[in-house]
Design a protein around this motif. Structure first.
Motif, short mmCIF file in Angstrom:
data_model
loop_
_atom_site.label_atom_id
_atom_site.label_comp_id
_atom_site.label_asym_id
_atom_site.label_seq_id
_atom_site.Cartn_x
_atom_site.Cartn_y
_atom_site.Cartn_z
N UNK A 63 9.41 4.79 4.06
CA UNK A 63 8.56 3.60 4.16
C UNK A 63 8.51 3.10 5.60
N UNK A 64 9.69 3.06 6.25
CA UNK A 64 9.76 2.64 7.66
C UNK A 64 8.90 3.54 8.54
N UNK A 65 8.97 4.83 8.28
CA UNK A 65 8.20 5.80 9.06
C UNK A 65 6.70 5.55 8.90
N UNK A 66 6.25 5.29 7.68
CA UNK A 66 4.84 5.00 7.44
C UNK A 66 4.42 3.70 8.12
N UNK A 67 5.29 2.70 8.10
CA UNK A 67 4.98 1.44 8.79
C UNK A 67 4.82 1.67 10.28
N UNK A 68 5.67 2.52 10.85
CA UNK A 68 5.57 2.85 12.28
C UNK A 68 4.22 3.46 12.63
N UNK A 69 3.66 4.26 11.71
CA UNK A 69 2.37 4.88 11.95
C UNK A 69 1.22 3.87 11.86
N UNK A 70 1.36 2.89 10.97
CA UNK A 70 0.25 1.98 10.67
C UNK A 70 0.23 0.72 11.52
N UNK A 71 1.39 0.26 11.95
CA UNK A 71 1.47 -1.01 12.67
C UNK A 71 1.97 -0.78 14.08
N UNK A 72 1.25 -1.35 15.03
CA UNK A 72 1.62 -1.19 16.44
C UNK A 72 2.52 -2.35 16.85
N UNK A 78 0.83 -1.21 0.00
CA UNK A 78 0.00 0.00 0.00
C UNK A 78 0.86 1.26 0.00
N UNK A 79 1.88 1.25 0.82
CA UNK A 79 2.75 2.43 0.94
C UNK A 79 3.46 2.72 -0.37
N UNK A 80 4.06 1.70 -0.98
CA UNK A 80 4.81 1.98 -2.21
C UNK A 80 3.90 2.34 -3.37
N UNK A 81 2.67 1.84 -3.35
CA UNK A 81 1.78 2.19 -4.46
C UNK A 81 1.21 3.61 -4.31
#
Length: 97
Positions: free
Chosen positions: A72-81, A18-21
């Protein structure tokens, strides 16, 4: 592989896709897909296996992904706990010919 790790890999695969798209721009007429994510047992690293079509653009796509890895890492940090999101590494999966 443990059930928890398997579920985490599937979740990471979906979220990275989702993030890369949505967040990244790739060259025109290029398809990038996340085929598999493999998270290490200690949860410190994960490898995202990608495929690129057409194959000639693969090197450029890897450069774009590596350049935007922090984003991408930053976005993952926001989305996944999670206590800590594993460090992400992209690996190009090549077709066997």
């Amino acid at each position: 592989m443990s059930r928890r790790l398997n579920r985490l890999n599937k979740l990471m695969m979906v979220e990275i896709g989702k993030i890369i798209s949505k967040e990244l721009e790739f060259p025109k007429e290029t398809i990038v897909s996340i085929n598999k994510v493999d998270t290490k047992k200690d949860l410190k690293e994960m490898e995202a296996y990608i495929s690129v079509f057409p194959n000639e653009k693969a090197k450029r796509i890897i450069e774009i992904l590596e350049k935007n890895n922090f984003r991408i890492q930053k976005e993952l940090n926001k989305k996944i706990v999670l206590k800590r999101i594993p460090k992400l590494k992209f690996i190009l999966e090549r077709k066997k010919e």
